[in-house]
Write an enzyme that holds these catalytic residues in place. Sequence first.
Site, PDB file in Angstrom:
ATOM      1  N   GLY A  37      83.335  16.817   0.402  1.00  0.00           N
ATOM      2  CA  GLY A  37      82.666  18.106   0.139  1.00  0.00           C
ATOM      3  C   GLY A  37      83.736  19.162  -0.062  1.00  0.00           C
ATOM      4  N   GLY A  39      83.907  22.388   0.283  1.00  0.00           N
ATOM      5  CA  GLY A  39      84.130  23.355   1.364  1.00  0.00           C
ATOM      6  C   GLY A  39      84.856  22.730   2.539  1.00  0.00           C
ATOM      7  N   ALA A  40      84.353  21.597   2.993  1.00  0.00           N
ATOM      8  CA  ALA A  40      84.955  20.934   4.164  1.00  0.00           C
ATOM      9  C   ALA A  40      86.379  20.466   3.850  1.00  0.00           C
ATOM     10  CB  ALA A  40      84.082  19.762   4.601  1.00  0.00           C
ATOM     11  N   ASN A  41      86.592  19.954   2.637  1.00  0.00           N
ATOM     12  CA  ASN A  41      87.957  19.531   2.266  1.00  0.00           C
ATOM     13  C   ASN A  41      88.915  20.722   2.338  1.00  0.00           C
ATOM     14  OD1 ASN A  41      86.768  17.071   1.646  1.00  0.00           O
ATOM     15  ND2 ASN A  41      86.858  17.361  -0.573  1.00  0.00           N
ATOM     16  N   GLY A 209      96.975  20.200 -13.301  1.00  0.00           N
ATOM     17  CA  GLY A 209      97.277  18.783 -13.150  1.00  0.00           C
ATOM     18  C   GLY A 209      98.769  18.518 -13.186  1.00  0.00           C
ATOM     19  N   ASP A 239      91.023  20.682  -3.861  1.00  0.00           N
ATOM     20  CA  ASP A 239      90.587  21.313  -2.602  1.00  0.00           C
ATOM     21  C   ASP A 239      91.775  21.513  -1.670  1.00  0.00           C
ATOM     22  OD1 ASP A 239      87.958  21.203  -3.520  1.00  0.00           O
ATOM     23  OD2 ASP A 239      87.670  19.197  -2.679  1.00  0.00           O
ATOM     24  N   GLY A 274      90.731   8.831  -0.810  1.00  0.00           N
ATOM     25  CA  GLY A 274      89.748   9.658  -0.126  1.00  0.00           C
ATOM     26  C   GLY A 274      90.047  11.134  -0.259  1.00  0.00           C
ATOM     27  N   SER A 278      93.114  12.150   2.708  1.00  0.00           N
ATOM     28  CA  SER A 278      94.350  12.211   1.908  1.00  0.00           C
ATOM     29  C   SER A 278      95.155  13.480   2.166  1.00  0.00           C
ATOM     30  CB  SER A 278      94.001  12.135   0.417  1.00  0.00           C
ATOM     31  OG  SER A 278      93.415  13.347  -0.024  1.00  0.00           O
TER      32      SER A 278
HETATM   33  O1  RIB Z   1      86.513  17.989  -4.805  1.00  0.00           O
HETATM   34  C1  RIB Z   1      86.230  16.710  -4.304  1.00  0.00           C
HETATM   35  C2  RIB Z   1      84.889  16.727  -3.624  1.00  0.00           C
HETATM   36  O2  RIB Z   1      83.897  17.012  -4.575  1.00  0.00           O
HETATM   37  C3  RIB Z   1      84.476  15.425  -3.008  1.00  0.00           C
HETATM   38  O3  RIB Z   1      84.921  15.288  -1.690  1.00  0.00           O
HETATM   39  C4  RIB Z   1      82.970  15.424  -3.166  1.00  0.00           C
HETATM   40  O4  RIB Z   1      82.273  15.484  -1.970  1.00  0.00           O
HETATM   41  C5  RIB Z   1      82.647  16.626  -4.051  1.00  0.00           C
HETATM   42  O5  RIB Z   1      82.193  17.685  -3.334  1.00  0.00           O
END
Ligand code: RIB
Length: 311
Positions: A37, A39-41, A209, A239, A274, A278
């Site tokens: 996700g 936000g969580a990342n 990139g 993220d 992941g 990661s």
């Molecule tokens: O940016 C990567 C994320 O996009 C993934 O972790 C996935 O959950 C999506 O939100």
Amino acid sequence: MIFVAGSANLDFVVRAAHIPAPGETVLGRDFKTYPGGKGANQAVAAARAGAATTHMLLALGADAHAAVLEQSLQQAGVHCHIVRDMQQASGTAFICVSDDAENAITVAPGANQSLCAADLPALDGFSHLLLQLETPLASVAAYAQAARAQGVTVVLNAAPAQPLDAALLALVDVLIVNQGELTVVAQHQGSVADCLARIAVPCVVVTLGVQGCCARCNDDITLQSAFAVNSVDTTGAGDTFSGVLVAALSQGETLAQALRHASAAGALACTRAGAQTSIPTHAELMDFLASQPVTTAAQTQALQRYCGFAC
Ligand code: RIB
């Protein structure tokens, strides 16, 4: 201190030789789940690699996935403000990662859709609010408005890409986009320089990139060449970049230093599988940076040309 408001998803990831084209079926290989996700990342990246005190507002369903997502955030040291949605499943993302480390992602937002304006707590003591576009746009705008009213710097990572109205952009202090997102927000297909000139946000950061990244802050341009790594999975690299960039800015680093740290953290994230799994630690990031050669003038000029800035 950083406050992140956004999504959390459990990522269902299959590796395959290539990402399927429309109508194509591809026989994949191993399957794994990872906490993810955007936000969580970004919250995990700010707390872990950026070593910043980080809080996050998120919504989770009443299911087994919720515990996995909450645990990953807590293990990274993120202070969670959780809205429980008893009607919907936690967010999920379905990801194919190809052998050349690229990905294709489909998100089922689930509980992420239930975050609303009233869920944001007071932002006393926070310097930056970091937002993305995987939660309702009306909530994103309300959070930005609340942060602006409290003197908190608003950072928006405009991902996944969508056109944004001028009223929302007027509330943003720092916009972070990749090259595709840049063209959507700018509503223009030209060079990076041309697109940047069309966005009415004081500071815009573009990740490019393997080319690197650049930023236009008012009239100043800052460039950062990419760090060369062996990529296995680019999921969550953007993220990681966003979380570390905001962590560095919140700790008083210059924009040039923040871009360098964020680029290095994003590069390291590409070397592991992941999303949250990661993201490097702060120590790993510092070791990596210490091992890297100084950027050459030729590299900077190549990036300048790529972006369409006059040399
Ligand atoms: O940016 C990567 C994320 O996009 C993934 O972790 C996935 O959950 C999506 O939100």
